[in-house]
Design an enzyme around this catalytic site. Structure first.
Site: not given
Ligand SMILES: *Cc1c(COP(=O)(O)O)cnc(C)c1O
Length: 325
Positions: A173
């Protein structure tokens, strides 16, 4: 003809209400006192990773619950590992930092917390292996939940493709991955859609710009696998468990093709930001009968009970912020 979204009508950063404190460098810092030098702006941002975490206020219990805090911190450390980033703080310290920060701000309403780890080295960020351990800043804000609001999403298939594991790993992320999401969401908004759905390098459905996706076909929920170029979403895993174990809906992880979205009975997005949101059209093909479908409707209300602390069987997913009465 759809005109450009009116960005001037949105609150600009300086006008938005903000928290009293954020957390930076191991301590609570007053919002206006939290600074880094302007020279850090560019290169540090390419090498930062983050989490988006929601906390839900329960009025009856007078308690604020952070949702899946352990899972979010676990993923933060995984993102750091992929980046070869050492952290100055342990998960226990960050747990205390996040709950302490929410308490210090006295938040008694739904909130969103964003821990961000970034390299502080004075050298350009592309020479990352020589950099100092990561510093962490945690920014909280009030963010009302959309659950139960009846919000419906109209989506398009983006003309942009998803980044892939050997290019910019979507599993981390990372702030820089959001360049991909930004192209996608800008294109969607300019063309009058709410969210873009992104196909991966193989032409299969990956996810939306910052949310994962499920379709329902003949009573079975289907979602792209973790190898489809998705971020390994915590909400996706939560939803999978709720569908399978509490709603009796079987879940399949397999590749999903574009035209399956057009003929699905139901489509929905899930993620910390969007929570659980029904999609009622894709490329202007109406999904189902164009309204919230029966499975996503049951799922959304169950999800809402869970996150708000009204579903004792899942209370282990919640982290209380205030001392329990
Ligand atoms: C954070 C994110 C999500 C959702 O993830 P969660 O853990 O459910 O919040 C989906 N796609 C991307 C690209 C993200 O950065």
């Amino acid at each position: 003809m759809t005109s450009k979204p009116d960005i001037k009508s949105q609150p600009q950063p300086a006008e938005r209400p903000h928290a009293k404190y954020l957390w930076h460098g191991g301590e609570l810092v007053e919002w206006d006192q939290a600074t880094v030098h302007i020279s850090m702006m560019g290169w540090t941002s390419i090498s930062s990773v983050f989490e988006g975490i929601r906390a839900y206020w329960n009025e009856e219990q007078q308690q604020l619950f952070v949702f899946h805090l352990d899972a979010h911190l676990k993923r933060l450390y995984q993102s750091m590992k992929i980046m070869r980033m050492d952290c100055l703080y342990s998960p226990e310290q960050l747990t205390e930092a996040i709950t302490g920060l929410l308490r210090a701000n006295g938040f008694r309403a739904d909130a969103y917390v964003q821990p961000l780890a970034y390299f502080t080295g004075g050298i350009p960020g592309y020479e990352a292996v020589w950099e100092d351990p990561a510093e962490v800043v945690i920014t909280p804000r009030l963010a009302p939940s959309n659950l139960g609001s009846g919000k419906l999403a109209h989506c398009n298939i983006s003309s942009w493709n998803r980044i892939s594991d050997n290019v910019m790993p979507p599993r981390a992320k990372a702030i820089s991955n959001y360049q991909n999401s930004r192209y996608v969401s800008t294109e969607s908004r300019v063309n009058g859609y709410d969210y873009g759905i992104i196909l991966n390098q193989q032409g299969k459905v990956a996810e939306a710009s910052y949310a994962c996706i499920f379709i329902i076909r003949d009573g079975v929920a289907i979602t792209p696998p973790v190898s489809a170029g998705i971020l390994e979403s915590i909400t996706r895993e939560t939803v999978r468990q709720l569908l399978e174990n509490e709603l009796g809906v079987p879940v399949l992880e397999r590749d999903v093709e574009r035209t399956e979205l057009y003929i699905a009975d139901e489509v929905f997005l899930c993620g910390t930001a969007v929570e659980v949101q029904p999609v009622v059209s894709v490329d202007r093909y109406r999904v189902g009968d164009g309204e919230t479908g029966p499975i996503v409707s049951r799922l959304e209300s169950l999800f809402h009970q869970v996150v708000r602390g009204n579903h004792p069987a899942r209370s282990h997913w919640l982290h209380p912020v205030y001392p329990q009465a």
